[in-house]
Design a protein around this motif. Structure first.
Motif, short mmCIF file in Angstrom:
data_model
loop_
_atom_site.label_atom_id
_atom_site.label_comp_id
_atom_site.label_asym_id
_atom_site.label_seq_id
_atom_site.Cartn_x
_atom_site.Cartn_y
_atom_site.Cartn_z
N SER B 60 0.88 -1.16 0.00
CA SER B 60 0.00 0.00 0.00
C SER B 60 0.92 1.22 0.00
O SER B 60 1.91 1.25 0.72
N ARG B 78 5.32 -0.30 2.07
CA ARG B 78 4.87 0.32 3.30
C ARG B 78 5.50 -0.32 4.53
O ARG B 78 5.72 0.31 5.55
N GLY B 100 10.47 -0.14 10.01
CA GLY B 100 9.16 -0.67 10.34
C GLY B 100 8.07 -0.14 9.43
O GLY B 100 7.03 -0.77 9.26
N ASN B 101 8.30 1.01 8.83
CA ASN B 101 7.21 1.68 8.14
C ASN B 101 7.81 2.76 7.25
O ASN B 101 8.38 3.71 7.76
N TYR B 119 8.79 6.45 8.15
CA TYR B 119 7.91 6.98 9.18
C TYR B 119 8.35 6.45 10.54
O TYR B 119 8.31 7.15 11.53
N LYS B 120 8.70 5.17 10.55
CA LYS B 120 9.02 4.53 11.81
C LYS B 120 10.18 3.57 11.67
O LYS B 120 10.01 2.60 10.93
N LYS B 149 8.58 11.72 11.49
CA LYS B 149 8.32 11.06 10.22
C LYS B 149 8.94 11.91 9.13
O LYS B 149 8.93 13.14 9.22
N TYR B 166 7.91 15.81 8.90
CA TYR B 166 6.48 16.08 9.12
C TYR B 166 6.21 16.65 10.51
O TYR B 166 5.57 17.68 10.67
N LEU B 193 3.53 20.94 9.66
CA LEU B 193 3.12 19.68 9.05
C LEU B 193 3.35 19.59 7.53
O LEU B 193 2.39 19.46 6.76
N TYR B 195 3.62 17.73 4.34
CA TYR B 195 3.10 16.37 4.11
C TYR B 195 3.70 15.73 2.87
O TYR B 195 3.58 14.54 2.67
N PHE B 211 0.46 21.03 5.59
CA PHE B 211 -0.91 20.73 5.99
C PHE B 211 -1.40 21.68 7.06
O PHE B 211 -2.56 22.06 7.11
N MET B 247 -4.35 12.68 1.29
CA MET B 247 -3.37 13.74 1.12
C MET B 247 -3.00 13.86 -0.35
O MET B 247 -2.75 12.86 -1.01
#
Lengths: 102, 389
Positions: B60, B78, B100-101, B119-120, B149, B166, B193, B195, B211, B247
């Motif tokens: 995804s 992802r 992880g992400n 992100y992670k 992130k 972010y 933020l 994005y 954002f 987004m």
């Protein structure tokens, strides 16, 4: 102002939930995976938004999730869903979120 | 003599079977099948699917960059997976789970490095393109030792990578000329933020979408000393933004002549700005909240797709008149589009109908549909030669 809104919403959460049709439930599952998933990850293990797995939500009461989904979180990308989802839809989504993925 | 004969035999058999047909990859591409961790290898001369490659994990929001020889695709999943796919042999060469992400990546100017945005744990990791060995780990540390992130990672001329934080509202420029000593320049006033980010096709300007506030953040990579400049403050101001269900993506963001076209956040419009003054000069009302605004390679048309719940529609804008000239209804959940290198066709993913449609961009007729499971991103190999892709 915020609190009174919360109280009204809490009142909305409590009544017994009307059963959704199987078809609507399937639609909601699809929405959760793909549309919530665009920010929370398709497996809901987090993305731009936090993970929404049962474990990550276990300390969050239904009311908080309900208000978050219905009204969104202002100042963050979490949008309000009330114009697309009925209150019953949202309650079903919370049930789905509480159910461990197969 | 005997030996010679043997060699001749070997050569003969090589000719007969080992090199059946030579093939180049300039007309090839990969399509993400997001729900089942698979990619399809396709080609756009005959418009066919050539193979399916499985085992790529959670795809995804996956994206792909290509090696500069256009043989290998690097797929960012992802789940933190980074997978090197050989599109000629149609198999996975190597796969590492590097975080992880993760959210996407970029390939360096010289092609030797792949950077991944995570992100992670929040940050960017840089790998050697050939071996997928870790070369540099850049945690996005801010404030009180927190990790942000990272978003909007692109490559830039001078062997640089640029990305935004972010949570922290920062933009970092990483100079990798000395592979073992990344030099990081941090800009801490990007805005609230960020994005996503993009780099203009000439590699000069990096722009982050915000954002948390109106406007965008611009960094002139020729003049880092100027710092972050806020551009188009208040676009959409005075009107309550609509809820944003997805987004917008800034990649593929359209630039035609002196004009720049970008998705407005939370509005049913495409914003038009002047690319020298970076001032908004207009806006084009469209059917929904735009996600991708992409120009056909000749810059004459712009194709726009939209956020849920209006993602069954595509609109085509004539750049000269800035009017919508065509509204198409390809089906439920049109997620992505990719033009053939010179723009005679566009491929589009219709996720909920498990189809990729191929359209003629002059007649708007569907000339062919391919069956693809929950398609999302479509990536042709000509991206290998473009800055920022």
């Amino acid at each position: 102002m915020k609190t009174s809104l919360l109280i009204i919403l809490l009142a909305l959460v409590t009544p017994a939930q009307a059963e959704l049709t199987q078809q609507r439930l399937q639609e909601l599952k699809h929405l959760l995976k793909h549309d919530c998933g665009s920010c929370h990850g398709m497996t809901l293990n987090g993305g731009l938004g936090p993970a929404l797995l049962p474990g990550s939500l276990k300390d969050k009461p239904d009311e908080l999730l309900f208000v978050t989904i219905r009204e969104g979180r202002h100042g963050t990308p979490m949008p309000p869903w009330k114009s697309l989802l009925s209150d019953d839809d949202i309650k079903s989504i919370i049930k789905l979120l509480r159910t461990p993925p197969e | 003599m005997k030996k010679l004969f043997a060699i001749a035999l070997i050569l003969g058999s090589l000719n007969a079977c080992s090199i059946p047909t030579l093939r180049a990859t300039g007309d090839m591409g990969l399509i993400i099948e997001r729900a089942i961790g698979r990619v399809q290898v396709v080609e756009h001369s005959q418009n066919t699917s050539l193979a399916k490659i499985e085992g790529l994990g959670d795809l995804s929001h996956a994206s792909i960059v290509y090696s500069r020889d256009q043989r290998y695709g690097y797929v960012f999943g992802r789940d933190g997976g980074l997978t090197q796919v050989d599109i000629l042999e149609q198999k996975i060469v190597k796969r590492v789970i590097q975080s992880g992400n993760s959210i996407g990546g970029a390939i360096s100017q010289d092609g030797s490095l792949i950077a991944v945005s995570n992100y992670k744990p929040g940050g960017v990791k840089i790998f050697a393109t050939r071996t997928l060995e870790l070369v540099a780990d850049i945690p996005a540390v801010y404030g009180d030792n927190k990790l942000s992130k990272t978003v909007g990672l692109v490559d830039a001329p001078g062997q640089k990578f640029v990305f935004s934080l972010y949570d922290a509202g920062e933009t970092w420029v990483v100079d990798m000329q000395d592979t073992h000593k990344p030099v990081i320049t941090k800009f801490t006033n990007t805005g609230s933020l960020p994005y996503d980010g993009l780099i203009t096709p000439d590699g000069r300007y990096y722009i982050a979408g915000l954002f948390g506030e109106d406007g965008m953040a611009l960094l002139d990579l020729w003049h880092l000393e100027k710092g972050i400049q806020r551009i188009m403050p208040g676009y959409g101001r005075g009107r309550e933004p609509l809820p944003v269900y997805k987004m917008p993506h800034l990649e593929g963001w359209a630039m035609a002549g002196n004009r720049v076209f970008m998705p407005a956040v939370g509005q049913h419009e495409v914003v038009v700005a002047d690319a020298t003054s970076w001032k908004q000069v207009g806006s084009i009302p469209v059917y929904g909240q735009p996600i991708f605004v992409m120009t056909r390679p000749d810059n004459r048309q712009m194709w726009v797709n939209f956020a849920h719940p209006r993602n069954d529609t595509i609109q085509v804008i004539d750049v000269e008149t800035m009017q919508v000239i065509k509204t198409l209804k390809p089906g439920k959940a049109v997620l992505h589009m990719e033009f053939t290198p010179r723009g005679e066709h566009v491929w589009m993913s219709v996720r909920d109908e498990d189809r990729v449609d191929i359209l003629d961009t002059e007649s708007f007729e569907v000339i062919k549909s391919l069956t693809v499971d929950k398609p999302s991103g479509i990536f042709f190999t000509n991206r290998a030669q473009k800055i920022g892709l």
